[in-house]
Design a protein around this motif. Structure first.
Motif, PDB file in Angstrom:
ATOM      1  N   GLU A 157       0.772  -1.272   0.060  1.00 61.31           N
ATOM      2  CA  GLU A 157       0.116  -0.021   0.027  1.00 61.31           C
ATOM      3  C   GLU A 157       0.837   1.342  -0.137  1.00 61.31           C
ATOM      4  OE1 GLU A 157      -0.458  -1.005   3.710  1.00 61.31           O
ATOM      5  OE2 GLU A 157      -0.791  -3.014   3.188  1.00 61.31           O
ATOM      6  N   ILE A 194      -0.189   4.929   1.621  1.00 59.88           N
ATOM      7  CA  ILE A 194       0.597   5.452   2.830  1.00 59.88           C
ATOM      8  C   ILE A 194       1.116   6.839   2.357  1.00 59.88           C
ATOM      9  CG2 ILE A 194       2.611   5.137   4.343  1.00 59.88           C
ATOM     10  CD1 ILE A 194       1.824   2.133   4.061  1.00 59.88           C
ATOM     11  N   GLU A 226      -3.532   8.482  13.703  1.00 65.96           N
ATOM     12  CA  GLU A 226      -3.718   7.565  14.784  1.00 65.96           C
ATOM     13  C   GLU A 226      -3.958   6.428  14.313  1.00 65.96           C
ATOM     14  OE1 GLU A 226      -7.114   8.149  17.140  1.00 65.96           O
ATOM     15  OE2 GLU A 226      -6.759   6.863  18.736  1.00 65.96           O
ATOM     16  N   ARG A 227      -4.674   6.294  13.408  1.00 59.53           N
ATOM     17  CA  ARG A 227      -5.117   4.862  12.817  1.00 59.53           C
ATOM     18  C   ARG A 227      -3.831   4.247  12.387  1.00 59.53           C
ATOM     19  NH1 ARG A 227      -8.138   1.063   9.317  1.00 59.53           N
ATOM     20  NH2 ARG A 227      -7.209   1.928   7.190  1.00 59.53           N
ATOM     21  N   ASP A 228      -2.993   4.892  11.704  1.00 59.41           N
ATOM     22  CA  ASP A 228      -1.686   4.486  11.182  1.00 59.41           C
ATOM     23  C   ASP A 228      -0.515   4.497  12.147  1.00 59.41           C
ATOM     24  OD1 ASP A 228      -3.112   4.537   8.913  1.00 59.41           O
ATOM     25  OD2 ASP A 228      -1.932   6.232   8.042  1.00 59.41           O
ATOM     26  N   GLY A 229      -0.900   4.784  13.318  1.00 62.67           N
ATOM     27  CA  GLY A 229       0.204   4.563  14.253  1.00 62.67           C
ATOM     28  C   GLY A 229       1.284   5.672  14.406  1.00 62.67           C
ATOM     29  N   MET A 244       7.432   6.174  15.667  1.00 64.48           N
ATOM     30  CA  MET A 244       7.460   5.837  14.272  1.00 64.48           C
ATOM     31  C   MET A 244       7.287   7.142  13.666  1.00 64.48           C
ATOM     32  SD  MET A 244       5.150   3.145  11.875  1.00 64.48           S
ATOM     33  CE  MET A 244       3.639   3.263  12.515  1.00 64.48           C
ATOM     34  N   ILE A 282       2.756  -0.036  10.135  1.00 62.09           N
ATOM     35  CA  ILE A 282       1.426   0.633   9.967  1.00 62.09           C
ATOM     36  C   ILE A 282       0.203  -0.267   9.531  1.00 62.09           C
ATOM     37  CG2 ILE A 282       0.055   2.131   8.077  1.00 62.09           C
ATOM     38  CD1 ILE A 282       2.718   3.481   7.683  1.00 62.09           C
ATOM     39  N   ALA A 283       0.288  -1.390   8.965  1.00 55.00           N
ATOM     40  CA  ALA A 283      -0.875  -2.173   8.607  1.00 55.00           C
ATOM     41  C   ALA A 283      -1.252  -2.747  10.096  1.00 55.00           C
ATOM     42  CB  ALA A 283      -0.275  -3.484   7.951  1.00 55.00           C
ATOM     43  N   ALA A 290      -0.972  -1.348  13.063  1.00 49.51           N
ATOM     44  CA  ALA A 290      -1.357  -0.343  13.824  1.00 49.51           C
ATOM     45  C   ALA A 290      -2.916  -0.176  13.431  1.00 49.51           C
ATOM     46  CB  ALA A 290      -0.673   0.882  13.585  1.00 49.51           C
ATOM     47  N   ARG A 291      -3.099  -0.136  12.114  1.00 51.20           N
ATOM     48  CA  ARG A 291      -4.520   0.101  11.442  1.00 51.20           C
ATOM     49  C   ARG A 291      -5.534  -1.263  11.962  1.00 51.20           C
ATOM     50  NH1 ARG A 291      -3.566   1.606   5.239  1.00 51.20           N
ATOM     51  NH2 ARG A 291      -2.649   3.682   5.658  1.00 51.20           N
ATOM     52  N   TYR A 325      -6.188  -0.589  15.575  1.00 51.59           N
ATOM     53  CA  TYR A 325      -7.271   0.603  15.716  1.00 51.59           C
ATOM     54  C   TYR A 325      -8.664   0.269  15.171  1.00 51.59           C
ATOM     55  CZ  TYR A 325      -9.330   5.324  14.803  1.00 51.59           C
ATOM     56  OH  TYR A 325     -10.141   6.308  15.132  1.00 51.59           O
ATOM     57  N   ASP A 326      -8.717  -0.386  14.293  1.00 53.33           N
ATOM     58  CA  ASP A 326      -9.787  -1.053  13.825  1.00 53.33           C
ATOM     59  C   ASP A 326     -10.610  -1.952  14.868  1.00 53.33           C
ATOM     60  OD1 ASP A 326      -9.475   0.511  11.472  1.00 53.33           O
ATOM     61  OD2 ASP A 326      -8.962  -1.091  10.205  1.00 53.33           O
ATOM     62  N   ARG A 369     -10.255  -1.932  17.825  1.00 59.28           N
ATOM     63  CA  ARG A 369     -10.752  -1.009  18.952  1.00 59.28           C
ATOM     64  C   ARG A 369     -12.061  -0.480  18.643  1.00 59.28           C
ATOM     65  NH1 ARG A 369      -6.183   2.904  19.763  1.00 59.28           N
ATOM     66  NH2 ARG A 369      -4.911   1.405  18.547  1.00 59.28           N
TER      67      ARG A 369
END
Lengths: 147, 147
Positions: free
Chosen positions: A33, A37, A83-86, A107, B129-130, B132-133, B136-137, B139
């Motif tokens: 991705e 990103i 936030e979602r992407d950390g 990160m 990132i994946a 973290a996503r 997040y999702d 959650r």
DNA sequence: CGGTATCCGTTCTGATACTG
DNA sequence: CAGTATCAGAACGGATACCG
């Protein structure tokens, strides 16, 4: 663990042959991705938010005032994505009135460094680009005059 | 000719004090077009075009086939922008049928290098990132179940 | 304070048709 | 071959109103 990433060396020219290069991967949905990103990272508001958070933790309203020009909606959306992407950590303090703080994750900090080099390139070539644009535009004017 | 461009030094961090930082400049229309150039540079098609041209000079139809997925319109628009910014040079051979070649300028080549580091960062943090996503999702799903 | 939900105009893109 | 022109749909971004 297993890095599934096929990070082929970006060098080329080793052989004169035309190989497929992993450049094509940027677009294809399958696999990485990177494109997606990159879009997030290169986003106008994301860049500004990261830059500001790189200095210190900030509250929602502080960020809003600092970036100023951003709408509440876009700030919310941007922060949620980060936030979602950390890249950003959101901390809610259960007090009244509510207090929410945003901070860059480790990160996120490394990303800031990388972004900075791109910004540096841009700043370094700003005039060269402006000059190129001026020349291009004047050439266009000539063409327009001829037609 | 007079380029009104005022190129403020990008250095910072000299003092530990919290100054305004030139980050805010990214947005403000006055002064630098960093934002604008960044948008161009981070553009999906621009990135792909530059990456391909970094290998060798290409014709319009070759680029179209290589990037494939790009519409004729977007390829034209993208190449025009890159040409205007002095990143790509367009050469027209007055023959029939028409032959047009696109090549990266020296400045375009240096940009490729810089972009590559950003792409490298993205590739390197892809899984993080994946992950973290995903967290997040999940959650979010929990929150949704509660409400 | 820190959001969410909604409406709505602008921009971006792709598809299509036509030209030198 | 290498475009230009036009149009319609999707995505983006801002303004507004309301909520915990």
């Amino acid at each position: 663990m297993g890095e599934g990433t096929l990070k082929s060396p970006s060098c080329c020219g080793g052989s004169g042959v035309e190989q497929d290069y992993d450049v094509l991967q940027w677009d294809t949905r399958e696999g990485c991705e990177v494109r997606q990103i990159l879009d997030r990272v290169a986003d106008k508001w994301s860049l500004l938010a990261i830059a500001h958070l790189e200095r210190r933790t900030l509250r929602f309203s502080e960020l809003r005032r600092l970036i100023d020009g951003i709408s509440q909606r876009m700030l919310t959306v941007t922060l949620r994505q980060l936030e979602r992407d950390g890249l950003v950590r959101r901390t809610v303090y259960p007090v009244v009135p509510p207090r929410v703080e945003y901070a860059l994750t480790p990160m996120g900090a490394t990303l800031h460094t990388t972004i900075q080099s791109l910004v540096d390139w841009t700043e370094g070539h700003q005039q060269e680009i402006a000059k190129a644009r001026a020349e291009y535009d004047s050439r266009q004017d000539v063409d327009a005059a001829v037609s």
